[in-house]
Each structure stands twice: as C-alpha cells, then as structure tokens.
Motif scaffolding. Structure first.
Motif, PDB file in Angstrom:
ATOM      1  N   LEU A  39       0.747  -1.215  -0.090  1.00 42.74           N
ATOM      2  CA  LEU A  39       0.094   0.323   0.324  1.00 42.74           C
ATOM      3  C   LEU A  39       0.653   1.191   0.215  1.00 42.74           C
ATOM      4  CD1 LEU A  39      -3.032   0.618   0.075  1.00 42.74           C
ATOM      5  CD2 LEU A  39      -2.256   1.566   2.484  1.00 42.74           C
ATOM      6  N   SER A  40       0.444   2.204  -0.730  1.00 41.75           N
ATOM      7  CA  SER A  40       1.083   3.096  -0.691  1.00 41.75           C
ATOM      8  C   SER A  40       0.136   4.838  -0.141  1.00 41.75           C
ATOM      9  CB  SER A  40       2.066   3.375  -2.663  1.00 41.75           C
ATOM     10  OG  SER A  40       2.264   5.070  -2.689  1.00 41.75           O
ATOM     11  N   ILE A  41       0.870   5.844   0.164  1.00 41.68           N
ATOM     12  CA  ILE A  41      -0.162   6.369  -0.381  1.00 41.68           C
ATOM     13  C   ILE A  41       0.596   7.758  -0.287  1.00 41.68           C
ATOM     14  CG2 ILE A  41      -1.611   7.929   2.268  1.00 41.68           C
ATOM     15  CD1 ILE A  41      -2.159   5.875   3.080  1.00 41.68           C
ATOM     16  N   ILE A  42      -0.241   8.875  -1.431  1.00 47.43           N
ATOM     17  CA  ILE A  42       0.358  10.141  -1.621  1.00 47.43           C
ATOM     18  C   ILE A  42      -0.751  10.897  -0.608  1.00 47.43           C
ATOM     19  CG2 ILE A  42       1.322  12.137  -2.641  1.00 47.43           C
ATOM     20  CD1 ILE A  42       0.995  10.778  -5.138  1.00 47.43           C
ATOM     21  N   LYS A  43       0.805  11.562   0.854  1.00 48.18           N
ATOM     22  CA  LYS A  43       0.050  12.479   1.515  1.00 48.18           C
ATOM     23  C   LYS A  43      -0.485  13.929   0.920  1.00 48.18           C
ATOM     24  CE  LYS A  43       2.815   9.755   5.571  1.00 48.18           C
ATOM     25  NZ  LYS A  43       3.726  10.127   6.125  1.00 48.18           N
ATOM     26  N   PRO A  44      -1.150  14.278   2.684  1.00 51.08           N
ATOM     27  CA  PRO A  44      -1.632  15.984   1.539  1.00 51.08           C
ATOM     28  C   PRO A  44      -0.258  16.688   1.233  1.00 51.08           C
ATOM     29  CG  PRO A  44      -2.763  15.145   3.818  1.00 51.08           C
ATOM     30  CD  PRO A  44      -1.503  13.902   2.973  1.00 51.08           C
ATOM     31  N   ASN A  45       1.134  17.059   2.197  1.00 48.53           N
ATOM     32  CA  ASN A  45       1.345  18.138   1.186  1.00 48.53           C
ATOM     33  C   ASN A  45       2.026  17.567  -0.203  1.00 48.53           C
ATOM     34  OD1 ASN A  45       3.149  16.090   2.465  1.00 48.53           O
ATOM     35  ND2 ASN A  45       4.360  17.264   1.239  1.00 48.53           N
ATOM     36  N   ALA A  46       2.147  16.489   0.093  1.00 53.09           N
ATOM     37  CA  ALA A  46       2.459  16.453  -1.990  1.00 53.09           C
ATOM     38  C   ALA A  46       1.114  16.065  -2.854  1.00 53.09           C
ATOM     39  CB  ALA A  46       2.573  14.784  -1.594  1.00 53.09           C
ATOM     40  N   VAL A 100      -5.551  12.558  -0.366  1.00 55.03           N
ATOM     41  CA  VAL A 100      -4.736  11.722  -0.356  1.00 55.03           C
ATOM     42  C   VAL A 100      -4.366  10.597  -1.717  1.00 55.03           C
ATOM     43  CG1 VAL A 100      -4.333  11.769   2.310  1.00 55.03           C
ATOM     44  CG2 VAL A 100      -6.335   9.930   1.587  1.00 55.03           C
ATOM     45  N   VAL A 101      -3.866  10.389  -2.093  1.00 57.23           N
ATOM     46  CA  VAL A 101      -3.941   9.744  -3.252  1.00 57.23           C
ATOM     47  C   VAL A 101      -3.929   7.762  -2.326  1.00 57.23           C
ATOM     48  CG1 VAL A 101      -3.583   8.375  -5.172  1.00 57.23           C
ATOM     49  CG2 VAL A 101      -3.590  10.749  -4.797  1.00 57.23           C
ATOM     50  N   LEU A 102      -5.034   7.008  -2.626  1.00 54.94           N
ATOM     51  CA  LEU A 102      -4.361   6.049  -2.063  1.00 54.94           C
ATOM     52  C   LEU A 102      -4.644   4.939  -3.257  1.00 54.94           C
ATOM     53  CD1 LEU A 102      -7.675   5.154  -0.049  1.00 54.94           C
ATOM     54  CD2 LEU A 102      -5.526   6.788   0.850  1.00 54.94           C
ATOM     55  N   MET A 103      -3.528   3.993  -3.091  1.00 55.12           N
ATOM     56  CA  MET A 103      -2.320   3.160  -4.426  1.00 55.12           C
ATOM     57  C   MET A 103      -2.267   1.699  -3.515  1.00 55.12           C
ATOM     58  SD  MET A 103      -0.358   5.661  -6.789  1.00 55.12           S
ATOM     59  CE  MET A 103       0.442   6.625  -5.517  1.00 55.12           C
ATOM     60  N   VAL A 104      -2.497   0.421  -4.711  1.00 55.81           N
ATOM     61  CA  VAL A 104      -1.718  -0.721  -4.380  1.00 55.81           C
ATOM     62  C   VAL A 104      -0.697  -0.682  -5.485  1.00 55.81           C
ATOM     63  CG1 VAL A 104      -2.817  -3.270  -4.329  1.00 55.81           C
ATOM     64  CG2 VAL A 104      -4.058  -1.454  -3.380  1.00 55.81           C
ATOM     65  N   LEU A 105       0.491  -1.014  -4.804  1.00 59.18           N
ATOM     66  CA  LEU A 105       1.477  -0.958  -5.876  1.00 59.18           C
ATOM     67  C   LEU A 105       1.819  -2.334  -5.975  1.00 59.18           C
ATOM     68  CD1 LEU A 105       3.904   2.098  -4.847  1.00 59.18           C
ATOM     69  CD2 LEU A 105       2.009   1.951  -6.619  1.00 59.18           C
ATOM     70  N   GLU A 106       2.044  -2.348  -7.144  1.00 60.61           N
ATOM     71  CA  GLU A 106       2.613  -4.210  -7.500  1.00 60.61           C
ATOM     72  C   GLU A 106       4.582  -4.455  -8.120  1.00 60.61           C
ATOM     73  OE1 GLU A 106       0.278  -8.018  -9.376  1.00 60.61           O
ATOM     74  OE2 GLU A 106       1.630  -6.466 -10.992  1.00 60.61           O
ATOM     75  N   GLY A 107       4.743  -5.630  -8.044  1.00 59.86           N
ATOM     76  CA  GLY A 107       5.661  -5.549  -8.691  1.00 59.86           C
ATOM     77  C   GLY A 107       6.801  -7.071  -7.530  1.00 59.86           C
ATOM     78  N   GLU A 108       7.596  -6.498  -8.322  1.00 62.22           N
ATOM     79  CA  GLU A 108       9.449  -7.901  -7.628  1.00 62.22           C
ATOM     80  C   GLU A 108       9.657  -7.394  -6.318  1.00 62.22           C
ATOM     81  OE1 GLU A 108      12.005 -10.057  -9.834  1.00 62.22           O
ATOM     82  OE2 GLU A 108      10.791 -10.840 -11.041  1.00 62.22           O
ATOM     83  N   ASN A 109       9.003  -7.975  -5.475  1.00 59.93           N
ATOM     84  CA  ASN A 109       9.662  -7.428  -4.138  1.00 59.93           C
ATOM     85  C   ASN A 109       9.359  -5.891  -4.015  1.00 59.93           C
ATOM     86  OD1 ASN A 109      11.380  -8.905  -2.550  1.00 59.93           O
ATOM     87  ND2 ASN A 109      13.427  -8.459  -3.973  1.00 59.93           N
ATOM     88  N   ALA A 110       7.615  -5.580  -3.911  1.00 62.03           N
ATOM     89  CA  ALA A 110       7.383  -3.939  -4.217  1.00 62.03           C
ATOM     90  C   ALA A 110       7.347  -3.986  -2.533  1.00 62.03           C
ATOM     91  CB  ALA A 110       5.280  -4.453  -4.153  1.00 62.03           C
ATOM     92  N   VAL A 111       7.469  -4.182  -1.659  1.00 63.20           N
ATOM     93  CA  VAL A 111       7.237  -3.947  -0.521  1.00 63.20           C
ATOM     94  C   VAL A 111       8.981  -3.255  -0.040  1.00 63.20           C
ATOM     95  CG1 VAL A 111       7.148  -4.800   2.832  1.00 63.20           C
ATOM     96  CG2 VAL A 111       5.436  -5.269   0.881  1.00 63.20           C
ATOM     97  N   ALA A 112       9.748  -4.103  -0.102  1.00 65.41           N
ATOM     98  CA  ALA A 112      11.016  -3.793   0.476  1.00 65.41           C
ATOM     99  C   ALA A 112      11.631  -2.704  -0.045  1.00 65.41           C
ATOM    100  CB  ALA A 112      12.053  -5.026   0.297  1.00 65.41           C
ATOM    101  N   LYS A 113      11.061  -2.647  -2.108  1.00 63.94           N
ATOM    102  CA  LYS A 113      11.836  -1.739  -3.657  1.00 63.94           C
ATOM    103  C   LYS A 113      10.803  -0.246  -3.036  1.00 63.94           C
ATOM    104  CE  LYS A 113      12.133  -2.502  -7.696  1.00 63.94           C
ATOM    105  NZ  LYS A 113      11.637  -3.306  -8.849  1.00 63.94           N
ATOM    106  N   ASN A 114       9.939  -0.364  -2.544  1.00 62.11           N
ATOM    107  CA  ASN A 114       8.996   0.909  -2.655  1.00 62.11           C
ATOM    108  C   ASN A 114       9.467   1.599  -0.487  1.00 62.11           C
ATOM    109  OD1 ASN A 114       7.409   3.125  -2.050  1.00 62.11           O
ATOM    110  ND2 ASN A 114       6.100   2.111  -1.526  1.00 62.11           N
ATOM    111  N   ARG A 115       9.975   1.058  -0.084  1.00 63.19           N
ATOM    112  CA  ARG A 115      10.806   1.309   1.235  1.00 63.19           C
ATOM    113  C   ARG A 115      12.146   2.164   0.387  1.00 63.19           C
ATOM    114  NH1 ARG A 115       9.692   1.009   7.183  1.00 63.19           N
ATOM    115  NH2 ARG A 115       8.435   2.430   6.042  1.00 63.19           N
ATOM    116  N   GLU A 116      12.923   1.728  -0.079  1.00 61.78           N
ATOM    117  CA  GLU A 116      13.687   1.822  -0.424  1.00 61.78           C
ATOM    118  C   GLU A 116      13.909   3.718  -1.435  1.00 61.78           C
ATOM    119  OE1 GLU A 116      16.529  -1.095  -2.265  1.00 61.78           O
ATOM    120  OE2 GLU A 116      17.062   0.169  -3.293  1.00 61.78           O
ATOM    121  N   ILE A 117      12.558   3.664  -2.520  1.00 58.63           N
ATOM    122  CA  ILE A 117      12.509   4.379  -3.440  1.00 58.63           C
ATOM    123  C   ILE A 117      11.997   5.731  -2.201  1.00 58.63           C
ATOM    124  CG2 ILE A 117      10.780   5.497  -4.909  1.00 58.63           C
ATOM    125  CD1 ILE A 117      10.637   2.780  -5.918  1.00 58.63           C
ATOM    126  N   MET A 118      11.376   5.768  -1.760  1.00 62.97           N
ATOM    127  CA  MET A 118      10.433   6.509  -0.841  1.00 62.97           C
ATOM    128  C   MET A 118      11.350   6.826   0.070  1.00 62.97           C
ATOM    129  SD  MET A 118       7.377   5.413   1.981  1.00 62.97           S
ATOM    130  CE  MET A 118       8.215   5.134   3.438  1.00 62.97           C
TER     131      MET A 118
END
Ligand code: ADP
Ligand code: MG
Length: 142
Positions: A7-14, A72-90
């Motif tokens: 799960l990804s959320i784009i928060k209000p400031n963004a 806010v934008v609520l999103m389900v992101l999908e991909g290889e190793n999505a959980v760890a990858k998103n943590r890194e990008i974030m």
C-alpha cells in the motif's frame, strides 16, 4: 523474487504541492505498477484506524490531523519485491535523513509532512491494502 503488493499513500502535503505525478513516475521508473488507485480525503475515524499501531505515540494527534487535512492518493503498488523496493524509493521518515533521490528527500516538508506512506512488511501490506480496497477494486492483469 516474489511478486508482491504494497500500500502506498501520497500524503496531503504532496497532493497540495501538485506532486502526485512526480511521485507516481518514481514508482513507474522503478518497475512498480499501480494495481489500484483512488483519490479521497480521509475521515478522522478512517485515519485513526489506519494508524492504530501508533495510537500511544506523542505525535498521533498531529499525524491524524495532517492526514485528514487534504486529499490523499491511496494506491496498491505491485511488482517484484514491492514492499522492500517501495521502502527504498521512499527514503527515511525524516527527510533530513533521507538519501538523495528518494521521494522524501525530494518532496517531504518535515518528519510529519513527509509526502508518502508505504507498508513496512508483507504482513502490514496485507492489512493495509484490505483496509482501503475491496478485492474487486484491485487489478490483477499484470
Ligand atoms: P514511516 O512512515 O517511515 O514508516 P513511522 O511508521 O515511524 O514512519 O511513522 C508513521 C508516520 O508518523 C510518519 O510517516 C510521519 O508522518 C509520522 N511521524 C513519525 N514520527 C514523527 C514525529 N517524531 N513527529 C511527527 N510525526 C511523525
Ligand atoms: Mg511505518
């Protein structure tokens, strides 16, 4: 490597700073796909329930107030190793500690108004995805 959802959320400031597209493009450039998305404004109850694990932290009230303060934008992101990858990008929670090129380094204002949320483990991803999305709202065609 496992194909995962997170799960990804784009928060209000963004969202208020018009950085929705910039943030989504970071996900896409890193091979994460959007499997579900909605733009909404969270109620107090919905935000409190989502962040229930933080209810005893001193910043809980401030966090709920911020998360309900705008779209806010609520999103389900999908991909290889999505959980760890998103943590890194974030990047780190505190933008002052976030690595160069991460979303939070680029778009966070402060440790509270830090542009994005993601799930911190496969287990939280499961809870968080189903907290905001019905099964039939998530595309499974990738
Ligand atoms: P992360 O989002 O990096 O997983 P946490 O789970 O620790 O971070 O915290 C959840 C959210 O609470 C953070 O993204 C941030 O918006 C807010 N937060 C965390 N620590 C603080 C703090 N010290 N002061 C204000 N807000 C905070
Ligand atoms: Mg967290």
């Amino acid at each position: 490597m496992a194909n995962e959802k997170t799960l990804s959320i784009i928060k209000p400031n963004a969202t208020l700073d018009n950085n929705i597209g910039n943030i989504i493009s970071m996900f896409e450039k890193n091979d994460l796909r959007i499997a579900a998305a909605k733009l909404t404004q969270l109620s107090k109850e919905k935000a409190e329930g989502f962040y229930i694990e933080h209810k005893d932290r001193p910043f809980f009230g401030e966090l709920v107030e911020f998360m309900t303060s705008g779209p806010v934008v609520l999103m389900v992101l999908e991909g290889e190793n999505a959980v760890a990858k998103n943590r890194e990008i974030m990047g780190a929670t505190n933008p002052a500690e976030a690595a160069e090129g991460t979303i939070r380094k680029l778009y966070a204002k402060s440790i509270g108004e830090n542009a994005v949320h993601d799930s911190d483990s496969a287990q939280s991803a499961e809870r968080e995805v189903s907290y905001f999305f019905e099964k039939n709202e998530i595309v499974d065609r990738f």
